[in-house]
Design a protein around this motif. Structure first.
Motif, mmCIF file in Angstrom:
data_model
loop_
_atom_site.group_PDB
_atom_site.id
_atom_site.type_symbol
_atom_site.label_atom_id
_atom_site.label_comp_id
_atom_site.label_asym_id
_atom_site.label_seq_id
_atom_site.Cartn_x
_atom_site.Cartn_y
_atom_site.Cartn_z
ATOM 1 N N GLU A 45 3.457 22.228 -42.150
ATOM 2 C CA GLU A 45 3.611 22.099 -40.711
ATOM 3 C C GLU A 45 5.000 21.556 -40.378
ATOM 4 O OE1 GLU A 45 1.403 23.122 -38.670
ATOM 5 O OE2 GLU A 45 -0.408 23.304 -39.909
ATOM 6 N N LEU A 46 5.487 21.934 -39.184
ATOM 7 C CA LEU A 46 6.778 21.422 -38.729
ATOM 8 C C LEU A 46 6.730 19.921 -38.470
ATOM 9 C CD1 LEU A 46 7.815 24.252 -36.225
ATOM 10 C CD2 LEU A 46 8.783 23.826 -38.488
ATOM 11 N N SER A 47 5.535 19.391 -38.274
ATOM 12 C CA SER A 47 5.414 17.964 -37.973
ATOM 13 C C SER A 47 5.985 17.095 -39.092
ATOM 14 C CB SER A 47 3.949 17.600 -37.726
ATOM 15 O OG SER A 47 3.156 17.940 -38.856
ATOM 16 N N GLY A 48 5.986 17.628 -40.320
ATOM 17 C CA GLY A 48 6.529 16.861 -41.429
ATOM 18 C C GLY A 48 8.030 16.655 -41.350
ATOM 19 N N SER A 49 8.697 17.429 -40.513
ATOM 20 C CA SER A 49 10.149 17.305 -40.350
ATOM 21 C C SER A 49 10.529 16.815 -38.957
ATOM 22 C CB SER A 49 10.819 18.659 -40.609
ATOM 23 O OG SER A 49 10.576 19.103 -41.923
ATOM 24 N N THR A 50 9.565 16.434 -38.168
ATOM 25 C CA THR A 50 9.832 16.036 -36.789
ATOM 26 C C THR A 50 10.310 14.587 -36.729
ATOM 27 O OG1 THR A 50 8.210 17.597 -35.941
ATOM 28 C CG2 THR A 50 8.836 15.793 -34.487
ATOM 29 N N VAL A 51 11.406 14.372 -35.997
ATOM 30 C CA VAL A 51 12.023 13.058 -35.863
ATOM 31 C C VAL A 51 12.187 12.754 -34.380
ATOM 32 C CG1 VAL A 51 14.086 11.678 -36.360
ATOM 33 C CG2 VAL A 51 13.252 13.327 -38.050
ATOM 34 N N LEU A 52 11.934 11.505 -34.002
ATOM 35 C CA LEU A 52 12.164 11.088 -32.616
ATOM 36 C C LEU A 52 13.632 10.711 -32.430
ATOM 37 C CD1 LEU A 52 9.033 8.882 -31.824
ATOM 38 C CD2 LEU A 52 9.531 11.175 -30.965
ATOM 39 N N TYR A 53 14.248 11.309 -31.417
ATOM 40 C CA TYR A 53 15.634 11.002 -31.074
ATOM 41 C C TYR A 53 15.675 10.341 -29.704
ATOM 42 C CZ TYR A 53 17.959 13.436 -34.899
ATOM 43 O OH TYR A 53 18.431 13.803 -36.136
ATOM 44 N N ASP A 54 16.531 9.335 -29.582
ATOM 45 C CA ASP A 54 16.725 8.713 -28.275
ATOM 46 C C ASP A 54 17.415 9.692 -27.346
ATOM 47 O OD1 ASP A 54 15.590 6.313 -29.029
ATOM 48 O OD2 ASP A 54 17.502 5.456 -29.701
ATOM 49 N N SER A 55 16.963 9.697 -26.109
ATOM 50 C CA SER A 55 17.572 10.537 -25.088
ATOM 51 C C SER A 55 17.520 9.778 -23.773
ATOM 52 C CB SER A 55 16.810 11.865 -24.962
ATOM 53 O OG SER A 55 15.652 11.702 -24.177
ATOM 54 N N PRO A 56 18.234 10.250 -22.748
ATOM 55 C CA PRO A 56 18.190 9.558 -21.458
ATOM 56 C C PRO A 56 16.791 9.483 -20.859
ATOM 57 C CG PRO A 56 20.060 11.034 -21.563
ATOM 58 C CD PRO A 56 19.232 11.322 -22.759
ATOM 59 N N GLU A 74 21.709 24.364 -48.085
ATOM 60 C CA GLU A 74 20.623 23.405 -47.984
ATOM 61 C C GLU A 74 20.711 22.409 -49.129
ATOM 62 O OE1 GLU A 74 17.254 25.917 -48.122
ATOM 63 O OE2 GLU A 74 17.723 26.949 -46.263
ATOM 64 N N ALA A 75 20.528 21.138 -48.818
ATOM 65 C CA ALA A 75 20.606 20.098 -49.845
ATOM 66 C C ALA A 75 19.509 19.070 -49.596
ATOM 67 C CB ALA A 75 21.976 19.414 -49.816
ATOM 68 N N GLY A 76 18.712 18.822 -50.622
ATOM 69 C CA GLY A 76 17.716 17.768 -50.533
ATOM 70 C C GLY A 76 16.529 18.072 -49.646
ATOM 71 N N THR A 77 16.268 19.346 -49.391
ATOM 72 C CA THR A 77 15.135 19.688 -48.540
ATOM 73 C C THR A 77 13.829 19.470 -49.288
ATOM 74 O OG1 THR A 77 15.335 21.990 -49.240
ATOM 75 C CG2 THR A 77 16.394 21.381 -47.177
ATOM 76 N N SER A 78 12.772 19.214 -48.525
ATOM 77 C CA SER A 78 11.449 19.087 -49.117
ATOM 78 C C SER A 78 10.900 20.469 -49.432
ATOM 79 C CB SER A 78 10.510 18.361 -48.154
ATOM 80 O OG SER A 78 10.257 19.173 -47.018
ATOM 81 N N VAL A 79 9.840 20.517 -50.222
ATOM 82 C CA VAL A 79 9.194 21.789 -50.538
ATOM 83 C C VAL A 79 8.724 22.464 -49.256
ATOM 84 C CG1 VAL A 79 7.220 22.843 -51.701
ATOM 85 C CG2 VAL A 79 8.515 21.029 -52.845
ATOM 86 N N ALA A 80 8.157 21.665 -48.356
ATOM 87 C CA ALA A 80 7.665 22.224 -47.091
ATOM 88 C C ALA A 80 8.805 22.819 -46.274
ATOM 89 C CB ALA A 80 6.944 21.140 -46.292
#
Length: 703
Positions: A45-56, A74-80
């Motif tokens: 799932e994409l959720s495994g790579s989802t990160v919260l970013y600060d925004s206005p 690509e460097a250091g990517t997960s299997v997913a």
């Protein structure tokens, strides 16, 4: 194809390796519908790579990546992440090549076997004729592709080799590799099954052999049709085609067709009929019909020659329709080279960029970025079709957006925005790919508005407005909600990465890129115009945001790329120029400042880091600034990635040996230079130097 007219020498046509990523070959067979996914070890799932970013507006989730992209690698990517970035991928449907019998066994050809080779592509008929000596004997090969079916026509004449020369089709597994659409090592992961011969339903009087291919959830069929042939399965994934010694058909001649068709509901998406799609698009667009295409050639014609006859009937209609530019009467030696690039780019984009999906950067030639397509590049592949009055070639891929509306709407909603947020690096399903760059780009968001507006300009009718209104309006809804109000006005970002991706490492702080600000204003106003054309109430927020966007930052009298330090990095795309070039004049851009910006870029930009569509950007900006000499110089700039090979392909690097955005950009630029733009100089071909003789017809002026 290679110099044999088939795919006999794959090792001699390499796509260079990228660091530890394996090399590929240019000799593949691809189709719009041909996709494959390697079964995942588990559900990713994409959720495994989802990160919260600060925004206005507070924390916003972005599909980022555990790994990184370093020097496009690509460097250091997960299997997913690796799986999600690579699946589904375009599939190589089979390699068709000659083999030579020696001592009772077939062997592959080598470069030394093929001598005195001469090959000609006839642009008027779409047929290729290859002549060469093989083992000292003359061979002539005709190769053609049917204009409305995924079918190849092949005619081989080899009087001295009738008992030794065979054609083989080898079938690979699908590949997740960077370049290759073919995995030749996983022999047991797929099946190839040759059926019994039967009467052909397409070519009367011929025999057909149907082979069924199964690769996980992807299934397709390959139909070989001809007379006087023997077709046998001689290996786990190899078919051998040779003349039948007892046949009364012409000795030393093989005349056959090889057709491919999706045969399942897996990742080989429904193929549709490209020719029928284009015919329907032309009718929908109200464009004059082309001459009728002969589907199977005159009665009694052998299968391969029948395909060639269909090709010969189609291509004159292509060249006799749409726009044209002629520079032959110009004495300037640059004119001949520019005209060569224009003509070949029309052919290459027609066969690679006019299908039912946005194309990958390398079209149907070989895989790039794992075979997936990039929506920020769609404008560069397709906008020129409308400018050249061939809008029917644009409409099929523009219609694709309607199939991913819901997925794109969910992305916008998850981030707290209205409308749809179009993805970046995708397959037919429109599912985003994990990336520390792609998901932060925004310049693909106005593209569907721009492309729809160009389609309308080519055929200003209510039907075009009604068909693409939802795509236009949903795009505008996102754009208006993405901009946020500050005391200075409406601003863009953070987080954000502009078209010039040099700022990827500071994506969490980037704001207000010059090109994107202008694109936001122009596209929102175009969307508002669409509502007016349809008699709908205006959306006040669209006009408010467009009217109150902050102006781009100016540093030392020129436009900066972004609004925060380092302001401008002089590598990659000089995308600030797009704000007056790709786009018409807007309230946000001052022509004198843009003129200084163009001069600054031309003075000391790092050209080795640029890409094929950057030179058309320079040309369009120069043309709109009424500097036609600079426009022509830009299109022919002596830079490594502005190389255009004898076949017309825009070579970039060993690992990216062709780049169709460069061809499409050239056509968009030259159409603007010839036909002009709204409010531009009232003279013939305003983007070409005064001393040039430019004849043109059928082009559509730019906005």
């Amino acid at each position: 194809m290679d110099l044999t007219g088939l795919q006999s020498l794959p090792g001699s046509y390499p796509v260079g390796a990228r660091d530890d990523l394996p090399p590929g070959t240019l000799l593949g067979t691809q189709a719009q519908w041909a996709w494959h996914s390697v079964p995942p070890a588990q559900t990713y799932e994409l959720s495994g790579s989802t990160v919260l970013y600060d925004s206005p507006r507070g924390p916003v989730p972005y599909v980022d990546m555990v790994g990184d992209i370093v020097n496009d690698r690509e460097a250091g990517t997960s299997v997913a992440e690796t799986w999600l970035r690579a699946n589904p991928h375009r599939l190589d449907l089979g390699r068709i090549g000659f083999r030579l019998a020696e001592a009772g066994e077939d062997r592959a050809l080598t470069e030394g076997d093929v001598t005195q080779a001469e090959q000609t592509l006839d642009l008027w008929t779409g047929t290729v004729t290859s002549r060469f000596l093989l083992a000292g004997h003359p061979v002539t090969v005709m190769t053609a592709c049917h204009p409305e079916r995924d079918e190849l026509g092949i005619r081989v004449e080899s009087q001295g080799l009738q008992d030794r020369l065979a054609i083989t089709i080898d079938f690979p597994y699908g590949s997740e590799a960077w370049h290759d659409a073919a995995d030749w090592t996983s022999q047991d992961a797929h099946t190839t099954t040759l059926g019994e011969p039967s009467a052909s339903g397409l070519h009367a009087g011929s025999t057909a052999w149907t082979t069924r291919r199964e690769l996980d959830d992807s299934r397709y069929e390959v139909v070989i049709t001809g007379r006087g042939l023997t077709v046998a399965q001689t290996g786990q994934h190899r078919l051998r085609i040779s003349p039948n010694p007892g046949s009364s058909e012409g000795q030393g001649v093989m005349d056959l067709a090889v057709a491919f068709a999706s045969a399942g509901d897996g990742d080989c998406v429904p193929r549709g009929d490209t020719g029928a799609t284009l015919a329907a698009a032309r009718q929908d667009a109200g464009t004059p019909a082309r001459p009728a295409v002969v589907l199977s050639g005159p009665a009694g014609l052998p299968a391969g020659s029948s395909v060639a006859a269909a090709s010969e009937a189609y291509w004159p209609g292509f060249w006799l329709s749409g726009g044209a530019i002629e520079l032959a009467a110009t004495q300037d030696p640059r004119a001949k080279e520019l005209e060569r690039r224009i003509v070949l780019s029309q052919y290459l984009t027609a066969i690679n960029c006019s299908g039912s999906l946005p194309p990958q950067e390398t079209g149907l030639v070989c895989n790039s970025w794992r075979g997936r397509f990039h929506l920020e590049m769609h404008w560069w592949h397709a906008a020129h079709f409308a400018h050249w009055n061939r809008v029917e070639h644009l409409l099929p891929s523009l219609r694709w957006y309607s199939t991913v509306l819901e997925a794109s709407r969910q992305t916008a909603r998850a981030q707290g925005f209205d409308g749809v947020r179009w993805p970046k690096q995708v397959g037919p399903d429109g599912r985003e790919s994990p990336s520390p760059i792609g998901t932060f780009l925004v310049w693909q968001q106005p593209h569907p508005i721009h492309l729809a507006e160009l389609a309308y300009r080519a055929n200003p009718c209510r039907e075009v407005l009604e068909e693409f209104a939802e795509i236009v309006f949903e795009s505008a809804m996102f754009m208006a909600s993405f901009a946020h109000r500050t005391p200075r006005g409406f601003e863009l970002g953070p987080p954000l990465i502009p078209a010039q991706e040099s700022y990827g490492s500071i994506r969490a702080s980037v704001t207000n890129p010059t090109f994107e600000l202008a694109y936001w204003q122009w596209a929102l106003r175009v969307a508002a115009t669409w509502r007016d054309r349809l008699g709908l109430e205006p959306v006040p927020a669209w006009q408010e945001v467009a009217g109150l966007l902050v102006k781009p930052r100016v540093m030392d009298g020129v436009y900066a790329a972004i609004d925060v330090e380092p302001f401008t990095i002089r590598t990659d795309h000089p995308s600030m120029l797009c704000a007056l070039g790709v786009l018409p004049e807007t309230d946000l851009i001052d022509k004198d400042i843009m003129r200084a910006t163009l001069a600054s870029v031309l003075a000391d930009w790092n050209w080795d880091s640029t890409w094929g569509w950057d030179y058309p950007v320079l040309a369009m900006t120069a043309a709109r600034l009424e500097d036609p000499e600079a426009a022509v110089n830009a299109l022919l700039l002596d830079a490594r990635k502005n190389t255009v090979l004898p076949n017309g392909h825009n070579r970039q690097t060993d690992s990216l040996p062709l780049y169709l955005p460069g061809n499409g950009g050239l056509l968009a630029a030259t159409a603007l230079m010839a036909a002009g733009w709204d409010g531009g100089p009232d003279r013939h071909a305003p983007g070409f130097p005064a001393g040039w003789t430019v004849a043109w017809e059928g082009l559509v002026a730019a906005p």
